[in-house]
Design an enzyme around this catalytic site. Structure first.
Site, PDB file in Angstrom:
ATOM      1  N   ALA A  61       2.392  -0.473   9.235  1.00  0.00           N
ATOM      2  CA  ALA A  61       3.441  -1.414   9.648  1.00  0.00           C
ATOM      3  C   ALA A  61       3.263  -2.741   8.923  1.00  0.00           C
ATOM      4  O   ALA A  61       4.233  -3.354   8.458  1.00  0.00           O
ATOM      5  CB  ALA A  61       3.396  -1.616  11.159  1.00  0.00           C
ATOM      6  N   SER A  72       0.865  -1.186   0.000  1.00  0.00           N
ATOM      7  CA  SER A  72       0.000   0.000   0.000  1.00  0.00           C
ATOM      8  C   SER A  72       0.897   1.229   0.000  1.00  0.00           C
ATOM      9  O   SER A  72       2.054   1.158   0.445  1.00  0.00           O
ATOM     10  CB  SER A  72      -0.853   0.005   1.277  1.00  0.00           C
ATOM     11  N   TYR A 129      -1.786  -0.586  10.229  1.00  0.00           N
ATOM     12  CA  TYR A 129      -1.920  -0.967   8.810  1.00  0.00           C
ATOM     13  C   TYR A 129      -0.614  -0.677   8.065  1.00  0.00           C
ATOM     14  O   TYR A 129      -0.110  -1.507   7.300  1.00  0.00           O
ATOM     15  CB  TYR A 129      -3.085  -0.183   8.202  1.00  0.00           C
TER      16      TYR A 129
HETATM   17  N1  LIG Z   1      -8.975  -0.496  -1.116  1.00  0.00           N
HETATM   18  C1  LIG Z   1      -7.903   0.240  -0.923  1.00  0.00           C
HETATM   19  O1  LIG Z   1      -7.978   1.472  -0.845  1.00  0.00           O
HETATM   20  C2  LIG Z   1      -6.542  -0.418  -0.827  1.00  0.00           C
HETATM   21  C3  LIG Z   1      -5.401   0.382  -0.967  1.00  0.00           C
HETATM   22  C4  LIG Z   1      -4.139  -0.186  -0.880  1.00  0.00           C
HETATM   23  C5  LIG Z   1      -4.024  -1.551  -0.632  1.00  0.00           C
HETATM   24  N2  LIG Z   1      -5.150  -2.303  -0.499  1.00  0.00           N
HETATM   25  C6  LIG Z   1      -4.972  -3.719  -0.217  1.00  0.00           C
HETATM   26  O2  LIG Z   1      -5.561  -4.470  -1.236  1.00  0.00           O
HETATM   27  C7  LIG Z   1      -5.968  -5.736  -0.709  1.00  0.00           C
HETATM   28  C8  LIG Z   1      -7.424  -5.991  -1.108  1.00  0.00           C
HETATM   29  O3  LIG Z   1      -8.234  -5.010  -0.487  1.00  0.00           O
HETATM   30  P1  LIG Z   1      -9.671  -4.589  -1.056  1.00  0.00           P
HETATM   31  O4  LIG Z   1      -9.667  -3.140  -1.188  1.00  0.00           O
HETATM   32  O5  LIG Z   1     -10.018  -5.439  -2.189  1.00  0.00           O
HETATM   33  O6  LIG Z   1     -10.567  -4.933   0.214  1.00  0.00           O
HETATM   34  P2  LIG Z   1     -11.902  -5.803   0.346  1.00  0.00           P
HETATM   35  O7  LIG Z   1     -12.292  -5.651   1.770  1.00  0.00           O
HETATM   36  O8  LIG Z   1     -12.862  -5.445  -0.722  1.00  0.00           O
HETATM   37  O9  LIG Z   1     -11.398  -7.286   0.074  1.00  0.00           O
HETATM   38  C9  LIG Z   1     -10.577  -7.975   0.983  1.00  0.00           C
HETATM   39  C10 LIG Z   1     -10.905  -9.442   0.890  1.00  0.00           C
HETATM   40  O10 LIG Z   1     -10.000 -10.159   1.764  1.00  0.00           O
HETATM   41  C11 LIG Z   1     -10.748 -11.128   2.450  1.00  0.00           C
HETATM   42  N3  LIG Z   1     -10.091 -11.426   3.725  1.00  0.00           N
HETATM   43  C12 LIG Z   1      -9.831 -10.564   4.744  1.00  0.00           C
HETATM   44  N4  LIG Z   1      -9.259 -11.219   5.760  1.00  0.00           N
HETATM   45  C13 LIG Z   1      -9.164 -12.524   5.388  1.00  0.00           C
HETATM   46  C14 LIG Z   1      -8.677 -13.687   6.024  1.00  0.00           C
HETATM   47  N5  LIG Z   1      -8.176 -13.660   7.261  1.00  0.00           N
HETATM   48  N6  LIG Z   1      -8.720 -14.858   5.355  1.00  0.00           N
HETATM   49  C15 LIG Z   1      -9.248 -14.909   4.095  1.00  0.00           C
HETATM   50  N7  LIG Z   1      -9.738 -13.846   3.457  1.00  0.00           N
HETATM   51  C16 LIG Z   1      -9.692 -12.648   4.099  1.00  0.00           C
HETATM   52  C17 LIG Z   1     -12.119 -10.498   2.680  1.00  0.00           C
HETATM   53  O11 LIG Z   1     -13.113 -11.480   2.960  1.00  0.00           O
HETATM   54  C18 LIG Z   1     -12.330  -9.792   1.355  1.00  0.00           C
HETATM   55  O12 LIG Z   1     -12.970 -10.628   0.417  1.00  0.00           O
HETATM   56  C19 LIG Z   1      -5.733  -5.659   0.791  1.00  0.00           C
HETATM   57  O13 LIG Z   1      -4.488  -6.260   1.093  1.00  0.00           O
HETATM   58  C20 LIG Z   1      -5.652  -4.185   1.059  1.00  0.00           C
HETATM   59  O14 LIG Z   1      -4.906  -3.893   2.212  1.00  0.00           O
HETATM   60  C21 LIG Z   1      -6.395  -1.772  -0.602  1.00  0.00           C
END
Ligand SMILES: NC(=O)c1ccc[n+]([C@@H]2O[C@H](COP(=O)([O-])OP(=O)(O)OC[C@H]3O[C@@H](n4cnc5c(N)ncnc54)[C@H](O)[C@@H]3O)[C@@H](O)[C@H]2O)c1
Length: 250
Positions: A164, A148, A162
């Site tokens: 970290a 991120s 987050y």
């Molecule tokens: N959305 C943003 O702004 C953003 C920005 C930078 C990085 N990210 C990263 O991108 C990745 C995806 O995020 P997103 O935006 O699609 O979020 P999201 O919440 O839409 O999707 C996350 C998915 O991970 C699954 N998940 C969470 N914990 C879990 C676990 N312990 N075991 C199995 N599945 C699990 C959830 O059920 C969900 O389907 C994450 O690592 C997030 O930190 C997101």
């Protein structure tokens, strides 16, 4: 005067014949990635703890669904084994499962701190480790993690846990890339804010902090994951690709 070429967004089979595991496939970036990878010809093993979202993605991609919590070591190892058997092997992993946590450092309960590190960092490690036996140089194996902007430039108060965890993803990616070369390429992307459930309640304030004046669509993040997973990135390993609409320099 010749006009600019019209971008060709049609699927080009860039993952034809490739067997890819995608975590977080029930929602957001993981889901968009699964849909794009399926269009590009991949066979998919979809991992998530959310059974309903997982079922939906599996139906749309004809992927194999595995309901697992990525922090549960044995569950993850068993799912990896079953996925490899069902798909006849695994050529790549995209670690998109993750959670957000907002709270000032002074107030974050230790249990929440541990959970964020456990899911985002340890979960990514456990999934990657579980798939290692199937990832080979012959099939141009690739692992892509999601860090991120907060892991590279953690300058927003309230994101310490987050940030970290995501800084840890950057280090994990580089350490694995060194250790697993030349057998497996390992890279990560560092998105800014993406229009998924994780951005709920924070979209409006964010747009102006990006040079491109908007947050990302999950399909734009999926496209960068496609690049790093495909052999288009055959000479890329240990890299951190900023996919942040210019946040890093804005
Ligand atoms: N959305 C943003 O702004 C953003 C920005 C930078 C990085 N990210 C990263 O991108 C990745 C995806 O995020 P997103 O935006 O699609 O979020 P999201 O919440 O839409 O999707 C996350 C998915 O991970 C699954 N998940 C969470 N914990 C879990 C676990 N312990 N075991 C199995 N599945 C699990 C959830 O059920 C969900 O389907 C994450 O690592 C997030 O930190 C997101």
């Amino acid at each position: 005067m010749s006009s600019a070429p019209i971008p060709d967004d049609a699927p080009r089979g860039r993952l034809r014949g490739r067997r890819i595991a995608v975590t977080g496939a029930a929602s957001g970036i993981g889901r968009a990635t699964a849909l794009l990878f399926a269009q590009e010809g991949a066979s998919l093993a979809l991992l998530d703890r959310d059974p309903d979202g997982l079922k939906e993605t599996a139906q749309e991609t004809v992927g194999s669904a595995f309901e697992v919590d990525i922090t549960a070591e044995d569950e993850v190892a068993a799912a990896a084994e079953r996925a490899a058997v069902e798909l006849g092997g695994i050529d790549g992993v995209v670690n998109a499962a993750g959670i957000m946590f907002r709270g000032l450092a002074a107030d974050v309960p230790a249990a929440d701190w541990r959970r964020v590190l456990e899911v985002n960092l340890t979960g990514t490690y456990l999934v990657t480790r579980s798939f290692l036996p199937w990832l080979t140089r012959e099939t141009a194996a690739s692992v892509v993690n999601i860090a991120s902007g907060q892991g590279l430039l953690p300058n927003s108060p309230g994101y310490t846990a987050y940030a970290a965890s995501k800084g840890g993803i950057v280090a994990l990616t580089k350490a694995l890339a060194a250790e697993l070369a030349p057998r497996i390429r390992v890279n990560c992307i560092a998105p800014g804010m993406v229009d998924t459930a994780m951005a709920d309640g924070h979209r409006d304030a964010a747009a102006s902090t990006y040079a491109l004046q908007r947050i990302a669509d999950p399909t734009e993040i999926a496209a960068s994951l496609l690049f790093l997973t495909s052999t288009d990135a055959s000479y890329v390993t240990g890299s951190v690709l900023g996919v942040d609409g210019g946040r890093a320099f804005h």
